[in-house]
Scaffold this motif. Structure first.
Motif, PDB file in Angstrom:
ATOM      1  N   TRP A 196       5.941  11.077 -14.185  1.00 39.82           N
ATOM      2  CA  TRP A 196       5.013   9.970 -13.962  1.00 39.82           C
ATOM      3  C   TRP A 196       4.045  10.249 -12.816  1.00 39.82           C
ATOM      4  CZ3 TRP A 196       4.723   7.474  -9.295  1.00 39.82           C
ATOM      5  CH2 TRP A 196       5.787   7.668  -8.408  1.00 39.82           C
TER       6      TRP A 196
ATOM      7  N   CYS B 248       0.840  -1.223   0.000  1.00 38.21           N
ATOM      8  CA  CYS B 248       0.000   0.000   0.000  1.00 38.21           C
ATOM      9  C   CYS B 248       0.859   1.250   0.000  1.00 38.21           C
ATOM     10  CB  CYS B 248      -0.917   0.005   1.221  1.00 38.21           C
ATOM     11  SG  CYS B 248      -2.062  -1.370   1.252  1.00 38.21           S
TER      12      CYS B 248
ATOM     13  N   ILE C  45       2.792   4.187  -4.863  1.00 39.78           N
ATOM     14  CA  ILE C  45       2.144   4.047  -6.172  1.00 39.78           C
ATOM     15  C   ILE C  45       0.655   3.751  -6.062  1.00 39.78           C
ATOM     16  CG2 ILE C  45       2.479   1.546  -6.545  1.00 39.78           C
ATOM     17  CD1 ILE C  45       3.219   4.329  -9.068  1.00 39.78           C
TER      18      ILE C  45
ATOM     19  N   MET D 252       1.778   1.645 -17.419  1.00 40.06           N
ATOM     20  CA  MET D 252       0.613   2.499 -17.648  1.00 40.06           C
ATOM     21  C   MET D 252       0.835   3.550 -18.729  1.00 40.06           C
ATOM     22  SD  MET D 252       2.641   4.278 -15.719  1.00 40.06           S
ATOM     23  CE  MET D 252       3.028   5.968 -15.279  1.00 40.06           C
TER      24      MET D 252
ATOM     25  N   ALA E 219       1.693  -4.420  -5.607  1.00 41.43           N
ATOM     26  CA  ALA E 219       2.343  -3.101  -5.646  1.00 41.43           C
ATOM     27  C   ALA E 219       3.402  -3.008  -4.549  1.00 41.43           C
ATOM     28  CB  ALA E 219       1.312  -1.993  -5.496  1.00 41.43           C
ATOM     29  N   THR E 220       4.032  -4.131  -4.289  1.00 41.36           N
ATOM     30  CA  THR E 220       5.126  -4.161  -3.314  1.00 41.36           C
ATOM     31  C   THR E 220       6.424  -3.773  -4.011  1.00 41.36           C
ATOM     32  OG1 THR E 220       5.408  -6.489  -3.807  1.00 41.36           O
ATOM     33  CG2 THR E 220       4.042  -5.959  -1.915  1.00 41.36           C
TER      34      THR E 220
ATOM     35  N   HIS F  44       8.046  -9.137  -5.929  1.00 39.22           N
ATOM     36  CA  HIS F  44       6.974  -9.447  -6.892  1.00 39.22           C
ATOM     37  C   HIS F  44       6.890 -10.950  -7.172  1.00 39.22           C
ATOM     38  CE1 HIS F  44       6.915  -5.130  -8.819  1.00 39.22           C
ATOM     39  NE2 HIS F  44       6.570  -5.140  -7.557  1.00 39.22           N
TER      40      HIS F  44
HETATM   41  N1  LIG Z   1       4.447   2.901 -12.949  1.00 43.64           N
HETATM   42  C1  LIG Z   1       5.302   3.751 -12.404  1.00 43.64           C
HETATM   43  O1  LIG Z   1       5.630   4.760 -12.990  1.00 43.64           O
HETATM   44  C2  LIG Z   1       5.865   3.456 -11.054  1.00 43.64           C
HETATM   45  C3  LIG Z   1       6.356   4.501 -10.281  1.00 43.64           C
HETATM   46  C4  LIG Z   1       6.840   4.205  -8.984  1.00 43.64           C
HETATM   47  C5  LIG Z   1       6.852   2.906  -8.532  1.00 43.64           C
HETATM   48  N2  LIG Z   1       6.385   1.906  -9.343  1.00 43.64           N
HETATM   49  C6  LIG Z   1       6.441   0.504  -8.899  1.00 43.64           C
HETATM   50  O2  LIG Z   1       5.476   0.280  -7.867  1.00 43.64           O
HETATM   51  C7  LIG Z   1       5.978  -0.677  -6.928  1.00 43.64           C
HETATM   52  C8  LIG Z   1       5.905  -0.076  -5.542  1.00 43.64           C
HETATM   53  O3  LIG Z   1       6.645   1.122  -5.515  1.00 43.64           O
HETATM   54  P1  LIG Z   1       6.340   2.264  -4.436  1.00 43.64           P
HETATM   55  O4  LIG Z   1       7.036   3.484  -4.913  1.00 43.64           O
HETATM   56  O5  LIG Z   1       4.886   2.304  -4.126  1.00 43.64           O
HETATM   57  O6  LIG Z   1       7.153   1.653  -3.199  1.00 43.64           O
HETATM   58  P2  LIG Z   1       6.888   1.897  -1.639  1.00 43.64           P
HETATM   59  O7  LIG Z   1       8.150   1.498  -0.981  1.00 43.64           O
HETATM   60  O8  LIG Z   1       6.323   3.256  -1.395  1.00 43.64           O
HETATM   61  O9  LIG Z   1       5.731   0.844  -1.282  1.00 43.64           O
HETATM   62  C9  LIG Z   1       5.927  -0.537  -1.240  1.00 43.64           C
HETATM   63  C10 LIG Z   1       5.051  -1.078  -0.118  1.00 43.64           C
HETATM   64  O10 LIG Z   1       5.060  -2.512  -0.193  1.00 43.64           O
HETATM   65  C11 LIG Z   1       5.070  -2.999   1.148  1.00 43.64           C
HETATM   66  N3  LIG Z   1       5.569  -4.371   1.130  1.00 43.64           N
HETATM   67  C12 LIG Z   1       6.814  -4.818   0.813  1.00 43.64           C
HETATM   68  N4  LIG Z   1       6.863  -6.170   0.901  1.00 43.64           N
HETATM   69  C13 LIG Z   1       5.619  -6.588   1.250  1.00 43.64           C
HETATM   70  C14 LIG Z   1       5.030  -7.851   1.495  1.00 43.64           C
HETATM   71  N5  LIG Z   1       5.733  -8.990   1.404  1.00 43.64           N
HETATM   72  N6  LIG Z   1       3.723  -7.903   1.841  1.00 43.64           N
HETATM   73  C15 LIG Z   1       2.988  -6.776   1.955  1.00 43.64           C
HETATM   74  N7  LIG Z   1       3.490  -5.534   1.736  1.00 43.64           N
HETATM   75  C16 LIG Z   1       4.794  -5.433   1.394  1.00 43.64           C
HETATM   76  C17 LIG Z   1       5.962  -2.020   1.915  1.00 43.64           C
HETATM   77  O11 LIG Z   1       5.728  -2.098   3.308  1.00 43.64           O
HETATM   78  C18 LIG Z   1       5.562  -0.697   1.273  1.00 43.64           C
HETATM   79  O12 LIG Z   1       4.518  -0.052   2.012  1.00 43.64           O
HETATM   80  C19 LIG Z   1       7.412  -1.020  -7.380  1.00 43.64           C
HETATM   81  O13 LIG Z   1       7.370  -2.190  -8.142  1.00 43.64           O
HETATM   82  C20 LIG Z   1       7.785   0.143  -8.276  1.00 43.64           C
HETATM   83  O14 LIG Z   1       8.727  -0.169  -9.265  1.00 43.64           O
HETATM   84  C21 LIG Z   1       5.887   2.160 -10.574  1.00 43.64           C
END
Ligand SMILES: NC(=O)c1ccc[n+]([C@@H]2O[C@H](COP(=O)([O-])OP(=O)(O)OC[C@H]3O[C@@H](n4cnc5c(N)ncnc54)[C@H](O)[C@@H]3O)[C@@H](O)[C@H]2O)c1
Length: 348
Positions: free
Chosen positions: A267, A10, A13, A121, A69-70, A75
């Motif tokens: 983004w 959560c 992203i 996206m 979305a971890t 993943h």
């Molecule tokens: N499409 C885009 O442009 C874009 C931009 C930023 C991030 N992302 C992708 O989105 C994903 C998340 O990125 P973010 O910036 O939100 O990271 P973030 O660190 O803000 O959030 C990740 C969350 O996942 C949780 N988490 C980790 N392992 C877990 C598990 N085993 N079970 C439950 N929760 C777990 C963490 O506690 C954290 O709250 C990544 O894959 C990243 O590459 C994509």
């Protein structure tokens, strides 16, 4: 009946995906995050149950699909467990942090008849979709320039105190790698989207000695639609880009009858700053500018994914989308290590 979703992870992203999924008509029944306060807050907001252990969700029988979305390196186990539980999967990019894992996830989904999307996206930005519709008007495509330049401040400067060896960075843990896993992955996805899978790759990377991830990736990619000049960089330039905000990402596709020029906005500002598309038509000599109201491509992507899941079809976005990008990143790394151009070994 609306499709029941669990959001796993959560973090940052998901501020785009929670509204995206609900606007698409999905019912969020569960959320998970290792940070229980975060999970609880999201659960209360969306009337869902929450947990810190995603396995509890998979065993609940109360979801049809998951949004993963971890952080990048987690993943694989989460996607594989969800697929094993028979749930459809939307996974944030990159699908995995290496091509073997991406292949394993994709093959598992295929074997189980699971719908699998990697959420690139940028395919869903209105200007990108208009560009795709205009492609047949370009004639024979002979050359493409595509790049993602992200403002990363003083990243090219050595840190104030020199440290021995590489510094372990949060980058790898969070995103699976450097600039290729960040903006670069989106541009590699758009290469496949517009021009098809590249056949040959020559790549060059720059990793400062004080970092454990690359800040510059340059490549030539050969496709059936001409050569692609690709570059991704984290850079220190503050005011470049079409909005003069340091974000300089887009493409130029050249054909015998015309050209497309696309400029994206940051983004995390795509829902507040519009992207720009220009189409030059050689016969009329006209340059047409397409400007759109800012709109969230995350929501448009989620709407597409959810609608297909409701119908039980993969639809137009191939199941291999995430694997394709991870395989290209792997080839680019290998080419940079060996100094040789490589035929791409598409394993699926
Ligand atoms: N499409 C885009 O442009 C874009 C931009 C930023 C991030 N992302 C992708 O989105 C994903 C998340 O990125 P973010 O910036 O939100 O990271 P973030 O660190 O803000 O959030 C990740 C969350 O996942 C949780 N988490 C980790 N392992 C877990 C598990 N085993 N079970 C439950 N929760 C777990 C963490 O506690 C954290 O709250 C990544 O894959 C990243 O590459 C994509």
């Amino acid at each position: 009946m609306s499709i029941r979703f669990a959001v796993i992870g959560c973090g940052g992203i998901t501020r785009f995906h929670f509204p995206g999924l609900t606007q698409a008509g999905a019912q969020i029944t569960w959320v998970a995050d290792l940070d229980e306060d975060l999970a609880r807050a999201r659960a209360e907001e969306y009337g869902a149950r929450h947990t810190t252990d995603y396995q509890e969700i998979l065993a609940s029988g109360e979801v049809d699909a998951v949004l993963v979305a971890t952080s990048g390196p987690t993943h694989k186990p989460i996607c594989l467990a969800a697929i094993e539980a028979g749930l459809h999967v939307i996974c944030e990019k990159t699908l995995a942090d290496n091509s073997d894992d991406a292949l394993e996830i994709t093959r598992a989904a295929q074997a189980k008849g699971i719908i699998l999307y990697t959420s690139y996206m940028k395919r869903f930005i209105p200007a990108v979709q208009r560009a795709q519709a205009l492609m047949p008007r370009l004639g024979k495509i002979f050359s493409t320039y595509i790049r993602s330049y992200q403002p990363w401040g003083s990243i090219w400067d050595p840190p104030p105190t020199s440290r021995p060896g590489n510094e372990e960075s949060g980058f790898r843990q969070r995103y699976g790698g450097g600039i290729l896993h960040m903006g670069g992955s989106h541009m590699l996805d758009l290469v496949g989207f517009f021009l098809g899978r590249p056949k040959r790759v020559y790549g060059k990377l720059h990793t400062p000695e004080w970092l454990d991830y690359e800040v510059l990736a340059s490549a030539l990619l050969e496709t059936d639609n001409g050569v692609v000049h690709f570059e991704a960089a984290g850079h220190p330039l503050r005011r470049i880009g079409f909005l003069r905000d340091g974000w300089d990402e887009g493409f130029e596709i050249n054909g015998t009858q015309g050209r497309l020029e696309f400029y994206s906005s940051t983004w995390d500002n795509v829902d507040s700053k519009a992207c720009l598309l220009r189409h030059y038509d050689n016969e009329s000599g006209d340059m047409t500018e397409y400007r759109y109201e800012p709109t969230s491509p995350f929501a448009r992507a989620d709407a597409f994914f959810v609608a297909n899941m409701e119908q039980g079809v993969q639809g137009e976005q191939p199941i291999t989308t995430g694997y394709d990008v991870d395989e290209l990143i792997a080839h680019l790394h290998r080419s940079a290590e060996t100094g040789e151009a490589l035929e791409v070994d598409w394993r699926i």
